[in-house]
Design an enzyme around this catalytic site. Structure first.
Site, PDB file in Angstrom:
ATOM      1  N   LYS A 290       0.813  -1.210   0.000  1.00 38.11           N
ATOM      2  CA  LYS A 290       0.000   0.000   0.000  1.00 38.11           C
ATOM      3  C   LYS A 290       0.854   1.271   0.000  1.00 38.11           C
ATOM      4  CE  LYS A 290      -4.026   2.175   1.896  1.00 38.11           C
ATOM      5  NZ  LYS A 290      -4.663   2.593   3.126  1.00 38.11           N
TER       6      LYS A 290
ATOM      7  N   GLY B  25       4.253   1.490  -0.814  1.00 39.98           N
ATOM      8  CA  GLY B  25       5.487   1.534  -1.587  1.00 39.98           C
ATOM      9  C   GLY B  25       5.672   0.307  -2.432  1.00 39.98           C
TER      10      GLY B  25
ATOM     11  N   VAL C 266       8.529  -2.772  -3.918  1.00 35.63           N
ATOM     12  CA  VAL C 266       9.703  -3.555  -3.547  1.00 35.63           C
ATOM     13  C   VAL C 266      10.422  -3.960  -4.830  1.00 35.63           C
ATOM     14  CG1 VAL C 266      10.528  -5.571  -2.276  1.00 35.63           C
ATOM     15  CG2 VAL C 266       8.410  -4.449  -1.564  1.00 35.63           C
TER      16      VAL C 266
ATOM     17  N   LYS D 179      12.871  -2.069  -0.370  1.00 36.74           N
ATOM     18  CA  LYS D 179      11.489  -1.606  -0.248  1.00 36.74           C
ATOM     19  C   LYS D 179      11.492  -0.094  -0.153  1.00 36.74           C
ATOM     20  CE  LYS D 179       7.494  -3.091   2.334  1.00 36.74           C
ATOM     21  NZ  LYS D 179       7.150  -4.081   3.348  1.00 36.74           N
TER      22      LYS D 179
ATOM     23  N   PHE E 173      16.195 -10.976   0.327  1.00 42.32           N
ATOM     24  CA  PHE E 173      15.408 -11.314  -0.864  1.00 42.32           C
ATOM     25  C   PHE E 173      14.790 -12.699  -0.693  1.00 42.32           C
ATOM     26  CE2 PHE E 173      15.687 -13.328  -5.242  1.00 42.32           C
ATOM     27  CZ  PHE E 173      14.457 -12.830  -5.660  1.00 42.32           C
TER      28      PHE E 173
ATOM     29  N   ASP F 255      -0.172 -10.911  13.304  1.00 44.47           N
ATOM     30  CA  ASP F 255      -0.790 -10.835  11.982  1.00 44.47           C
ATOM     31  C   ASP F 255      -0.314 -11.995  11.107  1.00 44.47           C
ATOM     32  OD1 ASP F 255      -2.510  -9.799  10.151  1.00 44.47           O
ATOM     33  OD2 ASP F 255      -1.222  -8.138   9.535  1.00 44.47           O
TER      34      ASP F 255
HETATM   35  P1  AMP Z   1       4.806  -5.550   0.900  1.00 43.66           P
HETATM   36  O1  AMP Z   1       4.722  -4.086   0.671  1.00 43.66           O
HETATM   37  O2  AMP Z   1       5.797  -5.912   1.953  1.00 43.66           O
HETATM   38  O3  AMP Z   1       3.465  -6.203   1.091  1.00 43.66           O
HETATM   39  O4  AMP Z   1       5.416  -6.158  -0.439  1.00 43.66           O
HETATM   40  C1  AMP Z   1       4.684  -6.168  -1.614  1.00 43.66           C
HETATM   41  C2  AMP Z   1       5.020  -7.421  -2.391  1.00 43.66           C
HETATM   42  O5  AMP Z   1       6.403  -7.387  -2.762  1.00 43.66           O
HETATM   43  C3  AMP Z   1       4.873  -8.710  -1.607  1.00 43.66           C
HETATM   44  O6  AMP Z   1       3.579  -9.173  -1.657  1.00 43.66           O
HETATM   45  C4  AMP Z   1       5.861  -9.612  -2.309  1.00 43.66           C
HETATM   46  O7  AMP Z   1       5.285 -10.164  -3.461  1.00 43.66           O
HETATM   47  C5  AMP Z   1       6.966  -8.673  -2.720  1.00 43.66           C
HETATM   48  N1  AMP Z   1       8.044  -8.669  -1.726  1.00 43.66           N
HETATM   49  C6  AMP Z   1       8.099  -7.904  -0.610  1.00 43.66           C
HETATM   50  N2  AMP Z   1       9.235  -8.124   0.052  1.00 43.66           N
HETATM   51  C7  AMP Z   1       9.922  -9.046  -0.644  1.00 43.66           C
HETATM   52  C8  AMP Z   1      11.184  -9.716  -0.442  1.00 43.66           C
HETATM   53  N3  AMP Z   1      11.927  -9.422   0.605  1.00 43.66           N
HETATM   54  N4  AMP Z   1      11.579 -10.627  -1.357  1.00 43.66           N
HETATM   55  C9  AMP Z   1      10.789 -10.902  -2.437  1.00 43.66           C
HETATM   56  N5  AMP Z   1       9.587 -10.312  -2.665  1.00 43.66           N
HETATM   57  C10 AMP Z   1       9.163  -9.401  -1.789  1.00 43.66           C
END
Ligand code: AMP
Length: 400
Positions: A139, A141, A143, A158, A209, A253
């Protein structure tokens, strides 16, 4: 003005010592009704993202956050990262050729070999990273896959926009607190936060990652997991939760959407609070993740209730059920009905679920938090023992 305030707050941020505090951290639950996310993970290959071109506005190259001293402390040592022969090879190759998408793809495949060799502690800034393909969007940002230029270390970067954080009430505070918490956690089944930095507009989190992406996607694809796989995941979850609870951290969560997978298919608990991710599924439209909430959190007036770490045990029970059955145990089309079923622990386990798995689910989905099976007993439960080398800790290897 608002942006400056946020920046100033981040500069003052301090990292709490992981052992020194007896305070129980509680992850703020954020529910959301938004459904407009568009994941861009399908976009193939490497592309140079606009991030680099924004370097001109970047103040981070010159800003030294007091908290970066804590980052140095959080990382293993200030010595050079030990280099494996494979890694030296790769560095040589990198030096002698210009970077290409193939190269990053190779590095991506090999990234697991760096898992235990985090970035050399230093003051981070955006110019230190080569940015690769988008991994996903939350929401607040996006990644990206990224590589630290010096060490070739592969990570996920991120990017959170300060202006967006300010729109969500309490989100900024949540981000700060969650950085403090997650940077102190070191467990193979918890996504590592290696460090962070910021410029005038954005906050950057340097994350481990997770090569196989979201567990949720794997679950949807397979519909449900075979018992051996579910047991190995639950063993890893139990090990990670035990570690968290020992550190007085309650995740609060736990759900498939907050679990990523490493390159060997191992669990990586993520989302320690700042990511208010609205996945494209029923839960998003039903105002958050009611399905995983324990009865003590949904009772009326529960806002002021005190929850303890036993809330994670309930969620672990829900997770076990969903892994095996393909949907959450208290699922109902309408939220009030789900709520009513949770309040009564009213669920039916299909008869094709094994006797041992049923037993574990029933011992976790217990109304009285104090009567839920403790994590150490989850790790030694017959269902876990049957499918894992050793409950939890060695199950990580078993998933290879
Ligand atoms: P988030 O904002 O943390 O929900 O991340 C958005 C999406 O990015 C997640 O649903 C994953 O598909 C991908 N993502 C986030 N962090 C990682 C990570 N450390 N390694 C690989 N994919 C990631």
């Amino acid at each position: 003005m608002a942006s400056r305030t946020l920046e100033a707050r981040f500069e003052r941020m301090s990292v709490n010592d992981e052992n020194g505090e007896s305070r129980m951290y509680q992850k703020s639950k954020v529910t959301t009704t938004t459904t407009q996310l568009s994941h861009s993970t399908s976009r193939p290959g490497l592309f140079k993202v606009a991030l680099q071109s924004q370097n001109a506005n970047t103040v981070s190259a010159t800003v030294t956050l007091p908290s970066q001293a804590a980052q140095r402390k959080a990382l293993p040592s200030s010595q050079p990262v030990p280099q494996s022969p494979a890694r030296k090879e790769k560095e040589k190759a990198t030096a002698s050729s210009s970077r290409s998408s193939d190269e990053l793809a190779v590095a991506e495949r090999k990234s697991d070999s760096y898992v235990d060799q985090p970035l050399t502690p230093k003051l981070f800034h955006l110019g230190m990273f080569e940015i690769g393909r988008p991994l996903g969007k939350g929401k607040f940002g996006r990644v990206y896959l990224a590589r630290e230029r010096n060490s070739n270390f592969i990570c996920a970067l991120k990017v959170l926009y300060k202006s967006e954080l300010q729109h969500g009430s309490g989100v900024e505070k949540q981000v700060r607190r969650e950085i403090e918490i997650q940077s102190n956690l070191r467990h193979p089944n918890i996504l590592k936060l290696y460090g962070h930095f910021h410029d005038s507009k954005r906050i950057f989190l340097i994350l481990e990652f997770a090569g196989k992406g979201e567990l949720y996607k794997h679950l949807r694809k397979e519909n449900r997991f075979p018992e051996w796989k579910a047991a190995q995941y639950i063993a890893q979850m139990a090990s990670a939760l035990r570690y968290l609870h020992r550190k007085h951290v309650i995740h609060r969560d736990i759900k498939p959407e907050n679990i990523l997978m490493g390159i060997h298919g191992e669990i990586k608990i993520s989302d320690f609070g700042w990511s208010v991710h609205a996945p494209k599924n029923r839960r998003a439209t039903l105002c958050g993740t009611l399905d995983y909430l324990p009865p003590e959190m949904i009772r009326s007036g529960s806002k002021d209730n005190y929850y303890n770490e036993k809330v994670d045990l309930w969620s672990l029970g829900v997770l076990t059920y969903e892994f095996l059955v393909g949907e959450a145990p208290f699922y109902e089309e309408h939220a009030p009905l789900t709520q009513r079923r949770i309040a009564r622990a009213d669920m039916t386990i299909p008869e094709w679920v094994s006797k041992e798995a049923k037993d574990l689910i029933r011992k976790l989905l217990v109304l009285d938090p104090e009567d839920r099976l403790p994590l150490e007993e989850v790790q030694t439960h017959p269902w876990i023992i049957k499918h894992c080398v050793k409950g939890g800790d060695r199950a990580v290897k078993a998933t290879k």
